[in-house]
Design an enzyme around this catalytic site. Structure first.
Site, PDB file in Angstrom:
ATOM      1  N   SER A   1      54.033  31.239  12.276  1.00 18.19           N
ATOM      2  CA  SER A   1      53.954  32.699  12.190  1.00 18.19           C
ATOM      3  C   SER A   1      55.538  32.987  12.016  1.00 18.19           C
ATOM      4  O   SER A   1      56.270  32.200  12.302  1.00 18.19           O
ATOM      5  CB  SER A   1      53.661  33.068  13.727  1.00 18.19           C
ATOM      6  OG  SER A   1      54.302  34.539  13.648  1.00 18.19           O
TER       7      SER A   1
ATOM      8  N   TYR B   1      53.900  32.959  23.089  1.00 17.06           N
ATOM      9  CA  TYR B   1      53.559  32.867  21.609  1.00 17.06           C
ATOM     10  C   TYR B   1      54.650  32.522  20.707  1.00 17.06           C
ATOM     11  O   TYR B   1      54.445  31.541  19.974  1.00 17.06           O
ATOM     12  CB  TYR B   1      52.935  34.315  21.122  1.00 17.06           C
ATOM     13  CG  TYR B   1      52.556  34.312  19.666  1.00 17.06           C
ATOM     14  CD1 TYR B   1      51.131  33.861  19.585  1.00 17.06           C
ATOM     15  CD2 TYR B   1      53.066  34.751  18.615  1.00 17.06           C
ATOM     16  CE1 TYR B   1      50.587  33.979  18.171  1.00 17.06           C
ATOM     17  CE2 TYR B   1      52.780  34.872  17.296  1.00 17.06           C
ATOM     18  CZ  TYR B   1      51.400  34.462  17.137  1.00 17.06           C
ATOM     19  OH  TYR B   1      50.681  34.397  15.796  1.00 17.06           O
TER      20      TYR B   1
HETATM   21  P1  NAD Z   1      42.073  36.388  15.272  1.00 16.47           P
HETATM   22  O1  NAD Z   1      42.030  36.818  16.844  1.00 16.47           O
HETATM   23  O2  NAD Z   1      41.418  37.476  14.181  1.00 16.47           O
HETATM   24  O3  NAD Z   1      40.974  35.185  15.282  1.00 16.47           O
HETATM   25  C1  NAD Z   1      41.338  33.859  15.648  1.00 16.47           C
HETATM   26  C2  NAD Z   1      39.972  33.140  15.901  1.00 16.47           C
HETATM   27  O4  NAD Z   1      40.193  32.152  16.676  1.00 16.47           O
HETATM   28  C3  NAD Z   1      39.066  34.085  16.598  1.00 16.47           C
HETATM   29  O5  NAD Z   1      37.549  33.523  15.891  1.00 16.47           O
HETATM   30  C4  NAD Z   1      38.887  33.341  17.912  1.00 16.47           C
HETATM   31  O6  NAD Z   1      37.556  33.267  18.670  1.00 16.47           O
HETATM   32  C5  NAD Z   1      39.518  31.970  17.649  1.00 16.47           C
HETATM   33  N1  NAD Z   1      39.882  31.138  18.612  1.00 16.47           N
HETATM   34  C6  NAD Z   1      40.746  31.648  19.821  1.00 16.47           C
HETATM   35  N2  NAD Z   1      40.965  30.887  20.729  1.00 16.47           N
HETATM   36  C7  NAD Z   1      40.273  29.733  20.433  1.00 16.47           C
HETATM   37  C8  NAD Z   1      39.873  28.670  21.170  1.00 16.47           C
HETATM   38  N3  NAD Z   1      40.559  28.365  22.336  1.00 16.47           N
HETATM   39  N4  NAD Z   1      39.117  27.682  20.773  1.00 16.47           N
HETATM   40  C9  NAD Z   1      38.739  27.824  19.614  1.00 16.47           C
HETATM   41  N5  NAD Z   1      38.802  29.098  18.893  1.00 16.47           N
HETATM   42  C10 NAD Z   1      39.396  30.003  19.046  1.00 16.47           C
HETATM   43  O7  NAD Z   1      43.299  36.005  14.851  1.00 16.47           O
HETATM   44  P2  NAD Z   1      44.293  35.785  13.430  1.00 16.47           P
HETATM   45  O8  NAD Z   1      45.181  37.087  13.286  1.00 16.47           O
HETATM   46  O9  NAD Z   1      43.049  35.459  12.226  1.00 16.47           O
HETATM   47  O10 NAD Z   1      45.022  34.720  13.546  1.00 16.47           O
HETATM   48  C11 NAD Z   1      44.766  33.297  13.152  1.00 16.47           C
HETATM   49  C12 NAD Z   1      46.277  32.295  13.370  1.00 16.47           C
HETATM   50  O11 NAD Z   1      47.168  33.053  12.641  1.00 16.47           O
HETATM   51  C13 NAD Z   1      46.730  32.396  14.758  1.00 16.47           C
HETATM   52  O12 NAD Z   1      47.154  31.119  14.963  1.00 16.47           O
HETATM   53  C14 NAD Z   1      47.734  33.374  14.743  1.00 16.47           C
HETATM   54  O13 NAD Z   1      48.667  33.075  15.821  1.00 16.47           O
HETATM   55  C15 NAD Z   1      48.106  32.980  13.260  1.00 16.47           C
HETATM   56  N6  NAD Z   1      49.037  34.375  12.790  1.00 16.47           N
HETATM   57  C16 NAD Z   1      48.275  35.712  12.739  1.00 16.47           C
HETATM   58  C17 NAD Z   1      49.265  36.740  12.182  1.00 16.47           C
HETATM   59  C18 NAD Z   1      48.571  37.964  12.277  1.00 16.47           C
HETATM   60  O14 NAD Z   1      49.364  39.037  11.997  1.00 16.47           O
HETATM   61  N7  NAD Z   1      47.271  38.364  12.241  1.00 16.47           N
HETATM   62  C19 NAD Z   1      50.607  36.379  12.150  1.00 16.47           C
HETATM   63  C20 NAD Z   1      51.188  35.213  12.213  1.00 16.47           C
HETATM   64  C21 NAD Z   1      50.458  34.392  12.574  1.00 16.47           C
END
Ligand code: NAD
Length: 257
Positions: free
Chosen positions: A140, A153
């Site tokens: 991130s 985080y």
């Molecule tokens: P999201 O919440 O939309 O999806 C995350 C998925 O991970 C969900 O399906 C959830 O059920 C699953 N999950 C959560 N905890 C879990 C666990 N303990 N075991 C198995 N599955 C689990 O999130 P996203 O925005 O798609 O984020 C995905 C990745 O991208 C994450 O690592 C997040 O930190 C990173 N990220 C997202 C953003 C953003 O703006 N959306 C920015 C930077 C980084």
């Protein structure tokens, strides 16, 4: 099929939603087989079903210490091999420095960071026997930026940046490349539940985003395809930021509310 991931097999965590789901869909369109892991059984199974025979779903919590070896074994049993791992599952707990509990801190580190190592280790054990592979960690911009209410985080994502570098060096002799993707704010449920739920927070994010818009999960998936494929054959230990210009920006840009 002459796609960039033709005949390859990927294990993708957190694949029931958001960025992980977009990566799963894009990998299949590029010819890969995908083993999806998620806590959300209903959504995970539905995503796998919609992708047909190229996809399989395994329900589980990535912080369950027995899951990585089981997931790798399932992927190999189902598709015959495993050469790509995407450590994507992640959680965000937003809490004031004085109210954050140690249990909350440890939970974020367990899911976002420790599980990333555990899955990488299990995948690398198999990749070593087959002569190589590609591991992609979801970092991130918070690996570098500091938001006061996102302490664990930020620590977990900073850890992912260094995990990526140290694992890249540890596994280079096995022909296993390890890289990371560092998204800015991407329009997923995670972002909608945090920064985008609050108009003032949304304004702040947009004022720090030179491109003037959020990123789409598909734009992160494009980079995952590149890092998984031979197109990135001389790249290891890197984090590629997909952030609309957020990290290079000093000061702020005007926002159309
Ligand atoms: P999201 O919440 O939309 O999806 C995350 C998925 O991970 C969900 O399906 C959830 O059920 C699953 N999950 C959560 N905890 C879990 C666990 N303990 N075991 C198995 N599955 C689990 O999130 P996203 O925005 O798609 O984020 C995905 C990745 O991208 C994450 O690592 C997040 O930190 C990173 N990220 C997202 C953003 C953003 O703006 N959306 C920015 C930077 C980084």
């Amino acid at each position: 099929m002459n796609s960039s991931l033709s005949g390859r097999t990927a294990l993708i965590t957190g694949a029931a939603n958001g960025i992980g789901e977009a990566i799963a869909r894009r990998f299949v369109s590029e010819g890969a087989n995908v083993m999806l892991i998620d806590l959300d059984t209903e959504r995970g199974q539905a995503v796998a079903d919609s992708l047909g025979r190229s996809a399989s779903f395994l329900a589980g919590d990535v912080s369950d210490k027995s899951l990585p070896e089981r997931a790798v074994a399932e992927a190999v049993a189902r598709f015959g091999d495993l050469d790509i791992l995407v450590n994507n599952a992640g959680i965000l707990i937003t809490r004031n420095v004085f109210d954050l509990t140690i249990d909350e801190f440890e939970r974020v580190i367990a899911v976002n960071l420790t599980a990333g190592f555990a899955f990488a280790q299990a995948a690398a054990r198999h990749m070593k026997t087959r002569g190589g592979g590609s591991i992609i960690n979801m970092s991130s911009v918070n690996a570098l930026l500091a938001l006061p209410e996102q302490i664990p985080y930020a620590v977990s994502k900073g850890g992912i940046a260094q995990l990526t570098r140290v694992m890249a060096v540890a596994l280079v002799g096995e022909n296993i490349r390890v890289n990371a993707i560092g998204p800015g704010t991407i329009a997923t449920d995670m972002a909608k539940a945090s920064v985008l739920a609050d108009p003032a927070a949304r304004h702040t994010v947009m004022s720090r985003t030179p491109m003037g818009r959020l990123g789409e999960p598909a734009e992160v998936a494009n980079v995952a395809v590149f890092l998984a494929s031979e197109q990135s054959s001389y790249i290891t230990g890197q984090t590629i930021y997909v952030d609309g210009g957020r990290l290079p920006l000093n000061y702020v840009v005007p926002v159309a509310d």
